[in-house]
Scaffold this motif. Structure first.
Motif, short mmCIF file in Angstrom:
data_model
loop_
_atom_site.label_atom_id
_atom_site.label_comp_id
_atom_site.label_asym_id
_atom_site.label_seq_id
_atom_site.Cartn_x
_atom_site.Cartn_y
_atom_site.Cartn_z
N PRO A 63 41.93 29.38 36.86
CA PRO A 63 41.67 28.77 38.18
C PRO A 63 41.01 29.76 39.14
O PRO A 63 41.31 30.96 39.12
N LEU A 64 40.14 29.24 39.99
CA LEU A 64 39.50 30.07 41.01
C LEU A 64 40.55 30.70 41.92
O LEU A 64 40.40 31.85 42.35
N LEU A 65 41.61 29.96 42.21
CA LEU A 65 42.66 30.49 43.08
C LEU A 65 43.26 31.76 42.50
O LEU A 65 43.48 32.74 43.21
N MET A 66 43.50 31.77 41.20
CA MET A 66 44.06 32.95 40.54
C MET A 66 43.08 34.11 40.60
O MET A 66 43.46 35.27 40.81
N GLN A 67 41.80 33.82 40.43
CA GLN A 67 40.77 34.87 40.50
C GLN A 67 40.73 35.51 41.88
O GLN A 67 40.56 36.73 42.02
N LEU A 68 40.89 34.69 42.93
CA LEU A 68 40.92 35.24 44.29
C LEU A 68 42.16 36.08 44.51
O LEU A 68 42.11 37.11 45.20
N PHE A 69 43.28 35.67 43.95
CA PHE A 69 44.50 36.47 44.05
C PHE A 69 44.30 37.84 43.40
O PHE A 69 44.73 38.86 43.93
N VAL A 70 43.64 37.84 42.24
CA VAL A 70 43.43 39.10 41.52
C VAL A 70 42.52 40.03 42.31
O VAL A 70 42.79 41.24 42.44
N THR A 71 41.42 39.49 42.85
CA THR A 71 40.48 40.34 43.57
C THR A 71 41.06 40.85 44.90
O THR A 71 40.64 41.90 45.39
N TYR A 72 42.02 40.11 45.46
CA TYR A 72 42.60 40.54 46.73
C TYR A 72 43.87 41.37 46.54
O TYR A 72 43.95 42.52 46.96
N TYR A 73 44.85 40.78 45.86
CA TYR A 73 46.12 41.47 45.68
C TYR A 73 46.11 42.42 44.48
O TYR A 73 46.70 43.50 44.52
#
Length: 216
Positions: A63-73
């Motif tokens: 999911p895109l949401l998970m990808q954003l979590f990885v790049t941020y957190y």
């Protein structure tokens, strides 16, 4: 509860501005990386095809949401603390590069093989063949799908709110909490998304129809 005034509307429009900016950055940088991926996917080097195939599988299969979590957190956990703006731009670039790379890989392979064979027979090198023969035709073929993906990218920016990026959906949430009029606020937010996406969708449909008619 109070009525929505000009400052609230301007706040929503500012969020729409950041939504467009994030979408364009993701598309432009993703297109650059996607072109490299597409060329690697269609190369005659097995290692390149496998590596880019795995890259696409990861970003299309999560999911895109998970990808954003990885790049941020996730990056912050290894000591690379980035602003929300930079991290979501990286996330959307990686996401877009995987999808555009696969779209353009299919478009390159859709170019009639006779074009490549004729270029080889004339002794045209790989770079010139791709730049002047294959890619111009592949880009034309890929335009409807690329526009369709851009529409999805615009709508996907709403997920950036989860890491604190102040785009349209997040600003809508702020205004809704201030005015206690969620139906009105999110109606305006939906109208703004529609105003951004519908003209692109319409253009993509017309372009697809035009290309299909020309191919007959």
């Amino acid at each position: 509860m109070h009525t929505i005034t000009a400052p609230e509307l301007l706040f929503l429009l500012k969020g729409a501005q950041w939504t467009i900016a994030l979408s364009v950055i993701g598309l432009v940088l993703g297109a650059m990386a996607g072109l490299v991926i597409a060329l690697a996917r269609t190369s005659h080097i097995p290692a390149l095809r496998r590596a880019t195939g795995g890259y696409i599988a990861v970003f299309q299969g999560t999911p895109l949401l998970m990808q954003l979590f990885v790049t941020y957190y996730g990056l912050a956990l290894v000591g690379l603390k980035l602003d929300a703006w930079v991290s979501v731009a990286i996330g959307f670039t990686l996401h877009a590069s995987a999808f555009l790379g696969e779209i353009w890989r299919g478009s390159i392979e859709a170019v009639p093989k006779g074009q490549t064979e004729a270029a080889n027979a004339l002794g045209i090198n790989y770079v010139t063949r791709m730049r002047k023969v294959v890619l111009p035709q592949a880009i034309r073929i890929s335009l409807p799908a690329t526009i369709g993906f851009f529409v999805q990218l615009i709508k996907g920016t709403s997920l950036a709110a989860i890491v604190g990026f102040a785009e349209l959906a997040r600003n809508g949430s702020v205004v809704s909490n201030q005015t206690f009029q969620p139906l009105v606020v999110y109606g305006i937010v939906g109208a703004l998304y529609f105003a951004m996406c519908w003209p692109l969708s319409l253009y993509g449909s017309r372009l697809e129809h035009k290309l299909a008619t020309a191919a007959r």
